[in-house]
Design an enzyme around this catalytic site. Structure first.
Site, mmCIF file in Angstrom:
data_model
loop_
_atom_site.group_PDB
_atom_site.id
_atom_site.type_symbol
_atom_site.label_atom_id
_atom_site.label_comp_id
_atom_site.label_asym_id
_atom_site.label_seq_id
_atom_site.Cartn_x
_atom_site.Cartn_y
_atom_site.Cartn_z
ATOM 1 N N ASP A 66 1.641 -10.689 11.537
ATOM 2 C CA ASP A 66 0.319 -10.050 11.581
ATOM 3 C C ASP A 66 -0.775 -10.952 11.025
ATOM 4 O O ASP A 66 -0.500 -12.004 10.435
ATOM 5 C CB ASP A 66 0.355 -8.725 10.811
ATOM 6 N N ASN A 135 3.885 2.507 1.715
ATOM 7 C CA ASN A 135 3.927 3.688 2.585
ATOM 8 C C ASN A 135 4.959 3.534 3.698
ATOM 9 O O ASN A 135 4.983 4.313 4.646
ATOM 10 C CB ASN A 135 2.540 3.966 3.191
ATOM 11 N N HIS A 137 5.256 0.858 5.742
ATOM 12 C CA HIS A 137 4.881 0.049 6.906
ATOM 13 C C HIS A 137 5.676 -1.253 6.958
ATOM 14 O O HIS A 137 6.077 -1.800 5.923
ATOM 15 C CB HIS A 137 3.365 -0.193 6.996
ATOM 16 N N GLU A 142 1.549 1.138 10.521
ATOM 17 C CA GLU A 142 1.345 2.213 9.555
ATOM 18 C C GLU A 142 2.094 3.478 9.985
ATOM 19 O O GLU A 142 2.467 3.606 11.160
ATOM 20 C CB GLU A 142 -0.158 2.507 9.450
#
Ligand code: GLP
Length: 253
Positions: A66, A135, A137, A142
């Site tokens: 990313d 979280n 990811h 996400e």
């Protein structure tokens, strides 16, 4: 699937052993790379082992997960910059060998679509390294990201922006969007190595361990992959061990 080791250094050693073994038998390895503080000890150790074994990296091809939208490669918080500093310069890996989505492309959707194609045209990824967000990811996928997603533009969640703003001078400088490999791109890798370290990852490690396979916990998709290894240090595994004990984990490894 789960391997619990004492600390991040021991994980770095084991993961680097796996990578150098692969590289010595397949010098033309296609390696999927991750960023984040979890990866720093891994790259430090990998450089050490590659130098020690005098391995040739000139035929290696890399694909990063990313990049932040709006950050040029020269920006110190860009993932281009991170990778150059942490791995590419020390290993003398050339620009032609490297693939990272461009965060300042004029058409970021087009850039994202082209990135998935590039991976496919190259013949896919042999080994993909992953970290995990608090979280759940992976990459910047996400919670809620469809499992069949290819590389795409993502709006970062508040949770991720708060977590990652520690690297920026102020919260306002923290980008709002990124380009990330999709979950489908990640799952196409032949072998996946997820590294989870530190007490701040203990809750997400437990959540992942207990989770059914659901887009609400993006990393849970890895449970559907036939060749995945999850390396946890004792701090990250603490809540799992407290609740389930070593035996259950051994049964899963
Ligand atoms: C970022 C990256 C992820 C990485 C995560 C965890 O959000 N996009 O690929 O896994 O951070 O980072 P850290 O290792 O710093 O906890």
């Amino acid at each position: 699937m789960y391997h619990i080791l004492k600390n991040p250094e021991q994980i770095a050693y084991q993961v680097s052993q796996l990578l150098t073994q692969a590289l010595s038998t397949h010098p033309d390895l296609h390696l999927g790379l991750a960023t984040g503080s979890t990866m720093k000890p891994v790259y430090t150790e990998l450089i050490k082992q590659i130098h020690h074994q005098s391995l040739d990296c000139s035929r290696l091809t890399t694909f990063n997960l990313d990049e932040y939208i709006g950050l040029a490669p020269e920006h110190p918080q860009s993932y281009h910059y991170f990778m150059k500093e942490q791995l590419f310069v020390p290993l003398n890996i050339q620009t032609e060998q490297v693939h990272i989505p461009c965060g300042v492309a004029t058409d970021t959707d087009q850039e994202a679509a082209a990135y998935s194609q590039e991976i496919e045209q190259a013949g896919g990824i042999d080994i993909q390294l992953l970290g995990i967000g608090t979280n759940g990811h992976i990459g910047f996928n996400e919670p809620g990201t469809p499992f069949d997603s290819l590389t795409h533009v993502v709006q970062l969640s508040d949770n991720t922006r708060i977590d990652n703003s520690r690297f920026f001078e102020s919260f306002d400088e923290m980008p709002t969007h990124a380009i990330t490999m999709g979950l489908e791109d990640i799952m196409r890798a032949k072998h996946i190595i997820l590294v989870v370290t530190g007490a701040h990852k203990a809750q997400v490690a437990l959540d992942l361990y207990e989770s059914e396979v659901t887009p609400q916990m993006p990393a849970s998709i890895l449970k559907n992959h036939s060749n995945v290894q999850v390396f946890l240090d004792e701090a990250a595994a603490k809540l799992i061990i407290e609740k389930y004990g070593h035996e259950l984990l051994a049964a899963n490894s």
